[in-house]
Design a protein around this motif. Sequence first.
Motif, PDB file in Angstrom:
ATOM      1  N   SER A 122       0.784  -0.977   0.241  1.00 28.69           N
ATOM      2  CA  SER A 122      -0.076  -0.118   0.119  1.00 28.69           C
ATOM      3  C   SER A 122       1.354   1.356   0.235  1.00 28.69           C
ATOM      4  O   SER A 122       1.409   1.004   0.926  1.00 28.69           O
ATOM      5  N   ARG A 123       0.360   2.753  -0.655  1.00 25.50           N
ATOM      6  CA  ARG A 123       1.321   3.844  -0.854  1.00 25.50           C
ATOM      7  C   ARG A 123      -0.001   4.411  -0.002  1.00 25.50           C
ATOM      8  O   ARG A 123      -0.118   6.684  -0.812  1.00 25.50           O
ATOM      9  N   ALA A 124      -0.908   3.840   0.703  1.00 24.42           N
ATOM     10  CA  ALA A 124      -1.750   5.243   1.076  1.00 24.42           C
ATOM     11  C   ALA A 124      -1.186   6.719   1.528  1.00 24.42           C
ATOM     12  O   ALA A 124      -1.685   7.962   1.589  1.00 24.42           O
ATOM     13  N   THR A 125      -0.070   6.415   2.521  1.00 28.75           N
ATOM     14  CA  THR A 125       0.315   7.599   2.793  1.00 28.75           C
ATOM     15  C   THR A 125       1.769   7.670   2.507  1.00 28.75           C
ATOM     16  O   THR A 125       1.923   7.467   0.836  1.00 28.75           O
ATOM     17  N   ASP A 126       2.526   8.849   2.528  1.00 28.42           N
ATOM     18  CA  ASP A 126       3.724   8.654   1.614  1.00 28.42           C
ATOM     19  C   ASP A 126       5.530   7.597   1.723  1.00 28.42           C
ATOM     20  O   ASP A 126       6.239   8.261   1.146  1.00 28.42           O
ATOM     21  N   HIS A 127       4.872   6.909   2.321  1.00 26.77           N
ATOM     22  CA  HIS A 127       6.220   5.403   2.340  1.00 26.77           C
ATOM     23  C   HIS A 127       5.475   4.625   1.977  1.00 26.77           C
ATOM     24  O   HIS A 127       3.918   3.700   1.814  1.00 26.77           O
ATOM     25  N   PHE A 128       6.238   3.534   0.945  1.00 21.74           N
ATOM     26  CA  PHE A 128       5.536   2.041   1.147  1.00 21.74           C
ATOM     27  C   PHE A 128       5.048   1.005   1.923  1.00 21.74           C
ATOM     28  O   PHE A 128       6.625   1.315   2.966  1.00 21.74           O
ATOM     29  N   GLU A 129       3.936   0.404   2.188  1.00 23.22           N
ATOM     30  CA  GLU A 129       3.977  -0.550   3.657  1.00 23.22           C
ATOM     31  C   GLU A 129       3.469  -1.469   3.385  1.00 23.22           C
ATOM     32  O   GLU A 129       2.169  -1.459   2.292  1.00 23.22           O
ATOM     33  N   CYS A 130       3.572  -3.040   3.465  1.00 21.40           N
ATOM     34  CA  CYS A 130       3.402  -4.131   4.200  1.00 21.40           C
ATOM     35  C   CYS A 130       1.739  -3.903   4.497  1.00 21.40           C
ATOM     36  O   CYS A 130       2.221  -4.254   5.748  1.00 21.40           O
ATOM     37  N   LEU A 131       0.454  -4.077   4.307  1.00 23.68           N
ATOM     38  CA  LEU A 131      -0.714  -4.063   5.661  1.00 23.68           C
ATOM     39  C   LEU A 131      -1.271  -5.661   5.619  1.00 23.68           C
ATOM     40  O   LEU A 131      -1.104  -6.370   4.226  1.00 23.68           O
ATOM     41  N   ASP A 132      -1.655  -5.669   6.312  1.00 21.35           N
ATOM     42  CA  ASP A 132      -2.430  -6.910   6.472  1.00 21.35           C
ATOM     43  C   ASP A 132      -3.715  -7.378   5.675  1.00 21.35           C
ATOM     44  O   ASP A 132      -4.462  -6.875   5.879  1.00 21.35           O
ATOM     45  N   LEU A 133      -3.438  -8.441   5.052  1.00 21.91           N
ATOM     46  CA  LEU A 133      -4.607  -8.998   4.388  1.00 21.91           C
ATOM     47  C   LEU A 133      -5.802  -9.740   4.994  1.00 21.91           C
ATOM     48  O   LEU A 133      -5.786 -10.274   5.415  1.00 21.91           O
ATOM     49  N   ASP A 134      -7.110  -9.244   4.599  1.00 17.29           N
ATOM     50  CA  ASP A 134      -7.976  -9.630   5.752  1.00 17.29           C
ATOM     51  C   ASP A 134      -8.430 -10.978   4.862  1.00 17.29           C
ATOM     52  O   ASP A 134      -8.826 -10.457   3.778  1.00 17.29           O
ATOM     53  N   GLU A 135      -8.540 -11.844   5.121  1.00 12.53           N
ATOM     54  CA  GLU A 135      -8.570 -12.771   4.396  1.00 12.53           C
ATOM     55  C   GLU A 135     -10.785 -13.371   4.764  1.00 12.53           C
ATOM     56  O   GLU A 135     -11.705 -13.849   4.226  1.00 12.53           O
ATOM     57  N   CYS A 136     -10.711 -13.042   5.446  1.00 11.11           N
ATOM     58  CA  CYS A 136     -12.177 -13.257   5.970  1.00 11.11           C
ATOM     59  C   CYS A 136     -12.992 -12.217   5.672  1.00 11.11           C
ATOM     60  O   CYS A 136     -14.520 -12.065   5.994  1.00 11.11           O
ATOM     61  N   SER A 137     -12.761 -10.847   4.582  1.00 11.23           N
ATOM     62  CA  SER A 137     -13.559 -10.459   4.313  1.00 11.23           C
ATOM     63  C   SER A 137     -14.577 -10.768   3.219  1.00 11.23           C
ATOM     64  O   SER A 137     -15.193 -10.316   2.779  1.00 11.23           O
ATOM     65  N   SER A 138     -13.521 -11.975   2.770  1.00 12.67           N
ATOM     66  CA  SER A 138     -14.360 -12.306   1.532  1.00 12.67           C
ATOM     67  C   SER A 138     -14.384 -13.684   0.911  1.00 12.67           C
ATOM     68  O   SER A 138     -13.203 -14.136   1.718  1.00 12.67           O
ATOM     69  N   SER A 139     -15.198 -14.117   0.733  1.00  8.93           N
ATOM     70  CA  SER A 139     -15.271 -16.221   1.151  1.00  8.93           C
ATOM     71  C   SER A 139     -13.970 -16.462  -0.022  1.00  8.93           C
ATOM     72  O   SER A 139     -13.960 -17.067  -0.510  1.00  8.93           O
ATOM     73  N   CYS A 140     -13.823 -15.495  -1.137  1.00  6.49           N
ATOM     74  CA  CYS A 140     -12.850 -16.004  -2.254  1.00  6.49           C
ATOM     75  C   CYS A 140     -11.692 -15.802  -1.815  1.00  6.49           C
ATOM     76  O   CYS A 140     -10.431 -16.698  -2.009  1.00  6.49           O
ATOM     77  N   LEU A 141     -11.596 -15.413  -0.971  1.00  9.46           N
ATOM     78  CA  LEU A 141      -9.878 -15.763   0.118  1.00  9.46           C
ATOM     79  C   LEU A 141      -9.209 -16.414   0.899  1.00  9.46           C
ATOM     80  O   LEU A 141      -8.213 -16.435   1.783  1.00  9.46           O
ATOM     81  N   ASN A 142     -10.616 -16.916   1.297  1.00 10.23           N
ATOM     82  CA  ASN A 142     -10.558 -18.556   2.696  1.00 10.23           C
ATOM     83  C   ASN A 142     -11.044 -19.612   2.383  1.00 10.23           C
ATOM     84  O   ASN A 142     -11.972 -19.533   1.461  1.00 10.23           O
ATOM     85  N   THR A 143     -10.608 -20.368   3.427  1.00  9.91           N
ATOM     86  CA  THR A 143     -10.961 -21.533   2.595  1.00  9.91           C
ATOM     87  C   THR A 143     -12.480 -22.545   3.827  1.00  9.91           C
ATOM     88  O   THR A 143     -12.426 -23.373   4.247  1.00  9.91           O
ATOM     89  N   CYS A 144     -12.990 -20.995   4.408  1.00  9.67           N
ATOM     90  CA  CYS A 144     -13.415 -21.525   5.851  1.00  9.67           C
ATOM     91  C   CYS A 144     -15.454 -22.027   5.257  1.00  9.67           C
ATOM     92  O   CYS A 144     -15.132 -21.241   4.148  1.00  9.67           O
TER      93      CYS A 144
END
Length: 220
Positions: A122-144
């Motif tokens: 993410s570059r939402a701020t003035d520098h590059f950072e790696c933010l947690d990906l919320d796999e639970c926000s979409s069924s496409c991102l998890n196998t529960c």
Amino acid sequence: MQQDLLKTHVDECSLGLHDCSPQQVCINTVGSFICECNQANLTSINNKCVVDNGGINMYCYLMDSVQICECEKGFEIKSSSNSLQICEDIDECKSNPCPANSICKNLNGSFTCECLAGFIGSRATDHFECLDLDECSSSCLNTCDAEYGLCINQPGSYECQCKQGLYGNGRQNGCFDINECLSNQTKCHSNSKCLNTIGSYECRCEDGFYNTGMDCEEIN
């Protein structure tokens, strides 16, 4: 002594015994030679020429009529065994330039930062950072299991659990009902019977009894 040296001196430039690049001019010296920028390669725009002074990634420019060779960005000058200056890649990853939750990959003259699995750049701020990906926000991102499972997000990952009253790993088709009626842990009273449901159970009064809300009493 000096006369003997001059008599035995070899002109490496005229004999082709030098290792100057085609973009350089060989200049003979006593007992050796030097490579300098070729004036024909200097441009009238920026007074720079591409030079291969024992290596690559080097450029040449004039300063007060003196020819100076420097490495391009991302490289640094190293002296080789034959006293030539060569440009070697700078390993920027040694200084840990990347943000948390990422790995640094050194490139020729540069580097790149790649987020670890489970994180997104993410570059939402003035520098590059790696933010947690919320796999639970979409069924496409998890196998529960979508119906009987619970997705619990964790930094860089997620966990699947079964809903209350079920057992298993929580993943797709991985949750199974617990038949509470087969155990002695139900709260059904003596004049009722246990009816198993998915994830729970119900207590129903026997025939001839009615539910008072607290227990089953006989119908008079």
